[in-house]
Scaffold this active site. Structure first.
Site, mmCIF file in Angstrom:
data_model
loop_
_atom_site.group_PDB
_atom_site.id
_atom_site.type_symbol
_atom_site.label_atom_id
_atom_site.label_comp_id
_atom_site.label_asym_id
_atom_site.label_seq_id
_atom_site.Cartn_x
_atom_site.Cartn_y
_atom_site.Cartn_z
ATOM 1 C CE LYS A 265 3.347 0.068 4.613
ATOM 2 N NZ LYS A 265 2.535 0.092 3.697
ATOM 3 N NE ARG B 241 4.364 -7.680 10.854
ATOM 4 C CZ ARG B 241 3.867 -6.695 9.739
ATOM 5 N NH1 ARG B 241 2.695 -7.347 9.089
ATOM 6 N NH2 ARG B 241 4.490 -5.565 9.678
ATOM 7 C CD GLU C 36 -2.886 1.043 2.412
ATOM 8 O OE1 GLU C 36 -2.616 0.278 3.361
ATOM 9 O OE2 GLU C 36 -3.578 2.125 2.602
HETATM 10 P P1 ATP Z 1 3.045 -2.206 7.915
HETATM 11 O O1 ATP Z 1 2.750 -3.156 9.068
HETATM 12 O O2 ATP Z 1 4.818 -2.322 8.247
HETATM 13 O O3 ATP Z 1 2.403 -1.111 8.010
HETATM 14 P P2 ATP Z 1 1.965 -3.351 5.781
HETATM 15 O O4 ATP Z 1 1.677 -4.884 5.946
HETATM 16 O O5 ATP Z 1 0.626 -2.649 6.332
HETATM 17 O O6 ATP Z 1 3.162 -3.024 6.790
HETATM 18 P P3 ATP Z 1 2.010 -3.547 3.222
HETATM 19 O O7 ATP Z 1 2.323 -2.169 2.086
HETATM 20 O O8 ATP Z 1 0.494 -3.517 3.089
HETATM 21 O O9 ATP Z 1 2.374 -3.133 4.511
HETATM 22 O O10 ATP Z 1 2.600 -4.518 2.974
HETATM 23 C C1 ATP Z 1 3.066 -5.221 1.487
HETATM 24 C C2 ATP Z 1 3.259 -6.869 1.760
HETATM 25 O O11 ATP Z 1 4.605 -6.751 2.617
HETATM 26 C C3 ATP Z 1 2.275 -7.393 2.330
HETATM 27 O O12 ATP Z 1 2.106 -8.537 1.702
HETATM 28 C C4 ATP Z 1 2.743 -7.680 3.774
HETATM 29 O O13 ATP Z 1 2.335 -8.903 4.011
HETATM 30 C C5 ATP Z 1 4.370 -7.648 3.537
HETATM 31 N N1 ATP Z 1 4.841 -7.170 4.887
HETATM 32 C C6 ATP Z 1 4.822 -6.193 5.635
HETATM 33 N N2 ATP Z 1 5.549 -6.052 6.776
HETATM 34 C C7 ATP Z 1 6.158 -7.444 6.847
HETATM 35 C C8 ATP Z 1 7.252 -7.761 7.668
HETATM 36 N N3 ATP Z 1 7.470 -7.345 8.650
HETATM 37 N N4 ATP Z 1 7.536 -9.285 7.247
HETATM 38 C C9 ATP Z 1 7.138 -9.819 6.064
HETATM 39 N N5 ATP Z 1 6.403 -9.160 5.136
HETATM 40 C C10 ATP Z 1 5.978 -7.992 5.348
HETATM 41 MG MG MG Z 2 -1.126 -3.144 5.381
#
Ligand code: ATP
Ligand code: MG
Length: 565
Positions: free
Chosen positions: A279, A269, A43
């Protein structure tokens, strides 16, 4: 038959192995799929961090290993939080890691027309309704983990009324939050995600891609799985927190005329000590000015790590070593640093830099003269060749490489002791010059011309080898030595970021003395300052004084721990 493995088997053996790769291999072997499609779906509401790198390496990695393709899809469903600068940085970071989505660049926004039509389809089927409850009321009606929710009074609107209301939402008749479209599933479901989730909300906001075309936007949950289906994603890989959303995604797929059925698999994660990988937290760090920006070299963002000098190859290597599992755990930051050192040790050229300079005068070296000496650029890589460094009467050495009352085990410079100056000569300290306050301001030494190159002509041994810089052509520089952004391995953020941040996360050292060739380096090019650590130039430097960031020190705590077992 001999047991010699075929080429394909050898390749399969070299492949990383985990439950996701097993599923994919099975699906290809059984003919369920003839080729695979994955995607990385960020996102665009922040910069990418190390956790995202794990997901990028997995998605692009399996696509490459199994001969499929991986796309980059922006799940851009919330214009209030999303910005073009995030979109640009995400593309830059994925490329920097070494991955290529080719023609497979997608945006959820490109499917807004289809998503809208599918929302109307649900309404027509009696599977979605417009709700007028306020957000607070909706929360109340939703129930809790222990108690079922209750039906909204608007749940049984007629199809016609719902269609009319939804179209008026789209036409901009209502203000933000006035109404939503909800899927009609089950308010008593044990899974809260299934209690009539919101699928469209009113947001009068300009979208980075669709501008003012829309004032209603699909929720992430409504867009995500359908985006996968439209792209014929076969294996939709995401982190464990989405496991509870899977029944909802499956419900949408079952109830919509989608062209393909993606299957979702969840993995844990990445969590890392001494930092945060969320984020939301990273945005706070930036907005509350705890760091200089998203690309502050202390940030776990890919742009921060790049500026700090972390090579993308080391991050990819790290992601592979962490592996893909279903159990939550926290990885030691030291493992990441170990990967960085391993990579840089092979690639970084060596240079001499003195961070805390003390003047040395070689009293038996002719005044006004100097000479050029050969120095090896990288003992780990012969092809890096040699360079010339100048030597003369006045030099800089590291202040803590000298001790006036040195214990026996101090193998550096002390009165009457002889050491080797790297690539140069053996020198012996003859005099210590102090100012009125008793502070050491200068050392006098003699050199032995017969030891040129640092070799002993008569088998004479010295215990210490020190780095130095010729004062006549030294370049002044600022050096920034970084430590962990958070004090504790598992930062406790319950009383805010401020309390958890390491107050000594950066040490700024000015008036450092560098070998002149260092001024010609550029940001991103790694270098080892001999005996000190790996560094890279920061874009902040001026033409008169370059700035160098410490990527990582030389001491490998992780490798040491492993040895101890
Ligand atoms: P955050 O929790 O940091 O806000 P998010 O999951 O909301 O991250 P996205 O932009 O939605 O951020 O993530 C894109 C992809 O990256 C998703 O498929 C998510 O599962 C993966 N992702 C995000 N954080 C991690 C992490 N710490 N380890 C592995 N994969 C991750
Ligand atoms: Mg997300």
């Amino acid at each position: 038959m001999a047991d010699t493995p075929t080429a394909a088997e050898t390749e399969a053996d070299d492949r990383p192995s985990d439950f996701i790769r097993d599923v994919i291999a099975d699906d290809l072997a059984s003919g369920k799929h003839t080729s695979i499609v994955t995607r990385f779906p960020p996102e665009p509401n922040g910069f990418l961090h190390l956790g995202h790198a794990k997901s990028i390496c997995l998605n692009f990695g399996v696509a490459a290993e199994f001969g499929g393709h991986c796309s980059l899809r922006f799940d851009d469903t919330n214009p209030v939080k999303e910005e073009q600068k995030y979109i640009d940085s995400i593309m830059e970071d994925v490329r920097w890691l070494g991955f290529d989505w080719g023609e497979h660049l997608h945006h959820a926004a490109d499917y807004f027309e289809t998503f809208y039509a599918w929302a109307e389809h649900l309404i027509t089927e009696g599977k979605a309704y417009v709700d007028d409850l306020s957000p607070e009321e909706m929360r109340e009606y939703r129930g809790t983990l222990k108690e079922p929710g209750k039906d909204s009074p608007h749940r049984n609107r007629s199809v016609d009324e719902n269609l009319d209301m939804f179209r008026r939402m789209k036409a901009g008749e209502f203000e933000n939050g006035a109404r939503v479209l909800r899927a009609k599933i089950d308010m008593a479901s044990g899974n809260i995600n299934m209690r009539d989730p919101v699928i469209y909300r009113i947001l009068h906001a300009k979208h980075p891609r669709t501008g003012d075309t829309w004032c209603i936007y699909p929720t992430y949950d409504f867009a995500h799985g359908q985006g996968d289906a439209l792209e014929h994603v076969t294996h939709s890989l995401c982190t464990l927190e989405f496991a509870d959303h899977r029944p909802l995604y499956d419900w949408f797929i079952e109830n919509l005329p989608v062209p393909a059925v993606p299957r979702q698999y969840e993995f844990s994660r990445l969590n890392l000590t001494h930092t945060v990988l969320s984020k939301r937290r990273l945005i706070e760090l930036v907005e509350e000015n705890h760091v200089t920006g998203w690309n502050d070299p202390r940030m776990p963002t890919l742009s921060g790590l790049r500026r700090r000098g972390y090579p993308p190859e080391a991050i990819v290597d790290f992601s592979g070593r962490v592996g893909i599992t279903k159990s939550d755990n926290t990885i030691e930051y030291a493992l990441l640093e170990h990967c960085v050192r391993q990579d840089l040790n092979k690639r970084a050229e060596r240079r001499m830099a003195v961070l805390n300079p003390l003047k040395v005068v070689i009293t038996n070296y002719p005044k006004g003269e100097s000479e050029m000496l050969d120095a090896v650029n990288n003992p780990e890589d012969e092809s890096a060749g040699t360079r010339q460094v100048s030597f003369g009467r006045e030099l800089w050495i590291e202040r803590d490489d000298f001790m006036e009352d040195a214990p026996k085990k101090f193998f550096r410079l002390a009165p009457g002791r002889e050491v080797r100056l790297r690539w140069a000569y053996f020198v012996t300290c003859t005099d210590v010059i102090k100012d009125d306050a008793g502070e050491i301001v200068e050392l006098h030494c003699t050199y032995d011309p017969a030891t040129k190159g640092g070799d002993s002509p008569d088998g004479r041994k010295v215990k210490g080898t020190m780095h130095w810089v010729h004062a006549a052509d030294a370049v002044n520089a600022e050096v920034r030595n970084y430590g962990h952004l958070f004090r504790d391995a598992e930062p406790d953020l319950s009383s805010g970021l401020e309390a958890a941040i390491n107050p000594d996360s950066v040490e700024i050292v000015t008036d450092c003395k560098l070998e002149p060739s260092l001024a010609k380096f550029s940001p991103g090019v790694p270098v080892q300052f001999e005996r000190l650590g790996y560094y890279t130039m920061d874009p902040d430097g001026t033409t008169t004084a370059p700035v160098f960031n410490r990527t990582v020190g030389l001491r490998d705590t992780w490798a040491k721990e492993k040895k101890k077992g």
